[in-house]
Design an enzyme around this catalytic site. Structure first.
Site, PDB file in Angstrom:
ATOM      1  CG  HIS A  59      30.126 -52.917  26.739  1.00  0.00           C
ATOM      2  ND1 HIS A  59      29.896 -54.108  27.464  1.00  0.00           N
ATOM      3  CD2 HIS A  59      28.982 -53.129  25.817  1.00  0.00           C
ATOM      4  CE1 HIS A  59      28.699 -54.667  27.308  1.00  0.00           C
ATOM      5  NE2 HIS A  59      27.953 -54.079  26.234  1.00  0.00           N
ATOM      6  CG  ASP A 102      28.166 -54.848  22.469  1.00  0.00           C
ATOM      7  OD1 ASP A 102      29.389 -54.098  22.292  1.00  0.00           O
ATOM      8  OD2 ASP A 102      27.871 -55.553  23.060  1.00  0.00           O
ATOM      9  CD  GLU A 103      24.976 -55.701  25.320  1.00  0.00           C
ATOM     10  OE1 GLU A 103      24.231 -56.628  25.511  1.00  0.00           O
ATOM     11  OE2 GLU A 103      25.940 -55.500  26.034  1.00  0.00           O
ATOM     12  CB  VAL A 104      25.243 -47.597  22.531  1.00  0.00           C
ATOM     13  CG1 VAL A 104      25.346 -46.050  23.151  1.00  0.00           C
ATOM     14  CG2 VAL A 104      26.553 -48.200  22.071  1.00  0.00           C
TER      15      VAL A 104
END
Length: 418
Positions: free
Chosen positions: A162, A223-225
């Site tokens: 992100h 998150d969400e790597v």
């Protein structure tokens, strides 16, 4: 007692006596933030009687009140859609009416970096436009605005994923111009920049009495790597060799992710702050995380159980019930979301420090901000403030009556609740 800035352990309890006959109201609290909560209660007990000489009246009451959880927040995302400072202040006003005490400011993300850094001034080259930025003066004004209303500001810099907007000003901290996130751990600048940015936010500068963000919790995202860009980068592959990371490509990337998470958390602790990280960090690394990490659960609530069993403090924001951009989620579903339901060991409930309802802004800008947040967020606020014993004695009609009354109060105070 007074405190320069409210913290996680700040006592917000108060005792309030409004007699039927005497005109004297008595309010006791241990500090100014308890006084603020008591004054808010008083303001909501005042009514205007049009039938009796148009006088103001106040309901008699004898109240001993305190919050169940110490962290009661709203996440506001200002990366996907920029929100002017006046809109954020307006939201803080409403938070104080509902006795929330945290604005979780998700200030930057892949889409934009509107935050001014004086240490790394090209970071906000990643803003949408030069008009859609937050200066240090804006930030100081906002944090002080919240403090005066008993609302702490918890800043979040989500990384290493992100973070594509960071690359606009400093492309060398990203894997490549074509593949920009997660951030590049192999670059000498990456962790130097992160430490400089976090230090700028947390350390007292230039004879100021407070740092830019005085709240002890600092959110690092995590998150969400996706590992794709790391695995395409020869520089990062060589760096992994130097670090001694072995195994498959995916296993090496997992080691890189762990290195990044540990390094940024270590920086945060060195700055006398407590790192908060999204639940994926625990899902990947479990009890290898430092015990001082707070895990923020946005996935199913059931994921919280093992986190608590391993002794980590948590914040709950399970997306199916407390995400405000999920317009199909009703107020009663939000209200009934009890954080302790389903715990295999009820004694771990004390590790839940609170919760947040989340206003992600992919589809929300200032034109609909108020009526997307309110009045549903008030259902979350009551759940987080009120003791479980009291919650369990409320019936639906009583809750509906309170929320309808509170909605009218918001409207009368200029909050455009739906």
């Amino acid at each position: 007692n007074t405190e320069d800035y409210p913290q996680l352990e700040t006592d917000e309890s108060y005792e309030l006596n409004i007699p039927k006959i005497k005109k004297e109201i008595t309010l006791h609290a241990k500090n100014i933030y308890g006084v603020l909560r008591g004054l808010e209660t008083i303001s909501q007990l005042v009514y205007y009687n049009y039938n009796e000489n148009e006088n103001y009246y106040i309901w008699p009451a004898d109240i001993i009140d305190s919050p169940r959880y110490s962290h009661r927040g709203l996440l506001l995302d200002t990366s996907r859609h920029y929100e002017p400072i006046i809109n954020i202040q307006h939201t803080i006003d409403a938070l104080s009416y509902a006795k929330f005490n945290v604005l979780h400011w998700h200030v930057v993300d892949t889409q934009s970096f509107p935050f001014e850094s004086k240490v790394y001034p090209k970071l906000w080259d990643g803003s949408y436009t030069v008009q859609e930025r937050y200066t240090h003066n804006d930030i100081k004004e906002l944090v002080e605005y919240g403090r005066l209303r008993g609302v702490k500001v918890m800043i979040e810099f989500d990384m290493p994923g992100h973070a594509a907007s960071w690359c606009t000003g400093y492309p060398e901290i990203c894997p490549s111009p074509q593949c920009t996130q997660p951030l590049n751990p192999a670059s000498d600048l990456t962790f130097t920049l992160i430490e400089g940015l976090l230090s700028e936010c947390t350390q007292i500068q230039n004879n100021q009495t407070l740092s830019l963000f005085p709240y002890q919790l600092l959110h690092l995202g995590g998150d969400e790597v996706s590992y794709t860009c790391w695995e395409k980068s020869e520089e990062i592959q060589n760096w992994e060799d130097e670090q001694g990371f072995t195994g498959t490509t995916s296993e090496r990337s997992e080691s890189t992710y762990e290195y990044f998470v540990d390094k940024t958390a270590e920086i945060t602790r060195s700055l006398d702050r407590t790192p908060v990280q999204w639940v994926e960090v625990y899902e990947h690394f479990g009890n290898k995380l430092d015990n001082n990490t707070i895990v923020h659960v946005w996935k199913e609530k059931s994921t919280m159980d093992n986190i608590l069993l391993d002794g980590y403090r948590t914040i709950l924001s399970n997306q199916g019930l407390w995400y405000l951009d999920h317009l199909e989620t009703t107020w009663d579903q939000m209200y009934d979301n009890e954080p302790t339901d389903g715990l295999s060991n009820p004694s771990t409930a004390d590790l839940i420090i609170g919760g947040e309802t989340c206003m992600w802004s992919e589809t929300v800008d200032g034109s609909v901000l108020d009526n997307t947040i309110w009045p549903r967020a008030a259902a979350v606020s009551e759940r987080l403030w009120t003791s479980l014993d009291t919650i369990n004695t409320s019936n639906d009609n009583e809750v509906i009556d309170r929320l309808e009354t509170f909605r009218c109060l918001l409207i009368n105070r200029g909050i455009n609740a739906a």
